[in-house]
Motif scaffolding. Sequence first.
Motif, PDB file in Angstrom:
ATOM      1  N   LEU A  19      43.318  34.472  37.831  1.00 28.27           N
ATOM      2  CA  LEU A  19      43.755  33.468  38.609  1.00 28.27           C
ATOM      3  C   LEU A  19      45.141  34.008  39.570  1.00 28.27           C
ATOM      4  O   LEU A  19      45.289  33.747  40.829  1.00 28.27           O
ATOM      5  CB  LEU A  19      44.243  32.062  38.054  1.00 28.27           C
ATOM      6  N   LEU A  20      46.097  34.710  38.761  1.00 31.10           N
ATOM      7  CA  LEU A  20      47.260  34.959  39.448  1.00 31.10           C
ATOM      8  C   LEU A  20      46.827  36.332  40.416  1.00 31.10           C
ATOM      9  O   LEU A  20      47.503  36.493  41.553  1.00 31.10           O
ATOM     10  CB  LEU A  20      48.377  35.511  38.392  1.00 31.10           C
ATOM     11  N   LYS A  21      46.063  37.025  40.002  1.00 30.75           N
ATOM     12  CA  LYS A  21      45.671  38.473  40.736  1.00 30.75           C
ATOM     13  C   LYS A  21      44.766  38.095  42.057  1.00 30.75           C
ATOM     14  O   LYS A  21      44.971  38.723  42.973  1.00 30.75           O
ATOM     15  CB  LYS A  21      44.872  39.090  39.796  1.00 30.75           C
ATOM     16  N   ASN A  22      44.248  36.874  41.914  1.00 31.78           N
ATOM     17  CA  ASN A  22      43.275  36.424  42.960  1.00 31.78           C
ATOM     18  C   ASN A  22      43.331  35.341  43.826  1.00 31.78           C
ATOM     19  O   ASN A  22      42.667  34.890  44.692  1.00 31.78           O
ATOM     20  CB  ASN A  22      41.747  36.588  42.371  1.00 31.78           C
ATOM     21  N   SER A  23      44.844  34.932  43.802  1.00 33.81           N
ATOM     22  CA  SER A  23      45.207  33.739  44.547  1.00 33.81           C
ATOM     23  C   SER A  23      46.488  34.133  45.094  1.00 33.81           C
ATOM     24  O   SER A  23      47.420  35.015  44.495  1.00 33.81           O
ATOM     25  CB  SER A  23      45.006  32.400  43.540  1.00 33.81           C
TER      26      SER A  23
END
Length: 400
Positions: free
Chosen positions: A131-135
Motif C-alpha cells: 500500500l505504501l509503495k503504490n499510493s
Amino acid sequence: MKYDHILIRYGELALKGRNQRTFINQLQNNIRHQLMDFPEVQVKKTQGRMFILLNGEDPEPIIEKCRRIFGIHSLSLAVKVDNELEIINETVLKTLLDHPSGTTFKVEVRRANKEFPIQSQEMNQKLGAHLLKNSTGYTVDVHDPDVIIKVEIRVEATYITSSVIEGAGGLPVKTAGKTLLMLSGGIDSPVAGYLAMKRGVEIEAVHFHSPPYTSERAKQKVIDLAKELMTFGHQVKIHIVPFTELQQAIFKEIPEAYAMTVMRRMMMRISEAICEKEGILSITIGESLGQVASQTMESMNAINEVTNYPILRPLVAMDKSEIINISKDIGTYDISIRPYEDCCTVFVPKSPKTRPRRDKVNQFEAKMDYKQLLGTAVEESKLIKVNDHKNEEDAFKDLL
C-alpha cells in the motif's frame, strides 16, 4: 469499489457452546425473512461467520435492514477474492483508494485458513508495504488510523473489508420463547417489547380497547407500533380485547382509590387466559418502578397476585428519559405521542392508591361479579396479524 458481500459477525452467539448451531440457524432464518424483498440476495454461513451475497443488489438498504436484526454484532461490506497474494494485494489497494479522505491506515489480517503459506503478521507487513509503495498521501498508524483494512483469509476465499457497522446485538428473535406484550399505545410498552426481543424473545401483543372512550385512531397507533417492532423480528399478532363493559363495572363498583389496581389485575387475568390459549410462557409489561401509581412496589405486589406467569419488566430500573431515548432510536416515539388516548389514560382516578394492600383488593373484588364479564372479554377478543406483506386495510379485515 464494488462490494459483492456483506460480512456478518455474531458476537455473543459465539459463546453459546453446544446450542450455537440453533442460534446461528435462527439468525440466518431471520435475515432471510427480513431480506425477502431482495430476491437476488443469498444468505450463507461458514465456520464463525455469515455472509450475504449481494448478487448485484444495492447494499445500502440491505445494511439498514440488517442493522435492526437482533443477533448481529456488526457487519461490513466485503469483497471476496481468491487466496492468492497478488489478487489480495490488488484488492487491498483498491479498498484503500476508496477512502480518499483518509490519510492514515492500518491492515489487520486474520488467517483462519492455516494452510495459507504466509502467517498473519508477515501478511500484515507485506500488504502494508504494498500500500505504501503504490499510493501517495497515506501513512501507517496502528493506534488511531483513518482506515482499517481487515483481511480474513478463510478456506474457501479471502474477504476484504474496510469499515465496521454496528449491529443491534442481542440474541436472534425466536430463540428464547414467546411473551405476551401488554401494548398500550404509550411510550413505554413498545420499548419493553423491543428489549424483550433483543434477548431472543418472540412477541405477541394484547391491547385493551374501550370504545367509545378510546377511538379507532388509538387502535391504529397500536398497529403502527407493532409494525415498527416487527422490523426487529417477525410478524406480530395483536389480541384486541373489548374492555369497555368490564372497565365501566370496575369504576362503578370498586372504590375509586383502588379502581386502577383492580383494572390492572383484570388485565393480568385476561392476559394470562390469552397466554394459556396461545401457549405463551410469560407476560411483558412496560413498567418502570415508581413512575406512576400503579408501578410502585406495593402495586406490583398486589397486581401480580392474580397470575403465576412470569412477568417481564425490562424497563423496571430505567428513568423516563432513558426510555424516551430508546423509543426515538427505534422509531416508536413519534407514534406513541399521537394524541389518542388508551383505556389506562381515559379512566384515571383522581387519587389512585399508591400502596394498595392485597387483602383490601381481594375484599373489594369479592363484592363484584366480574367473572362473566372477564370471560366475555376473552371470548370476544379479535386478532390482528401485522406483517410487512400486509397493508392496513388487510389488517383491519382480521377484526371483522
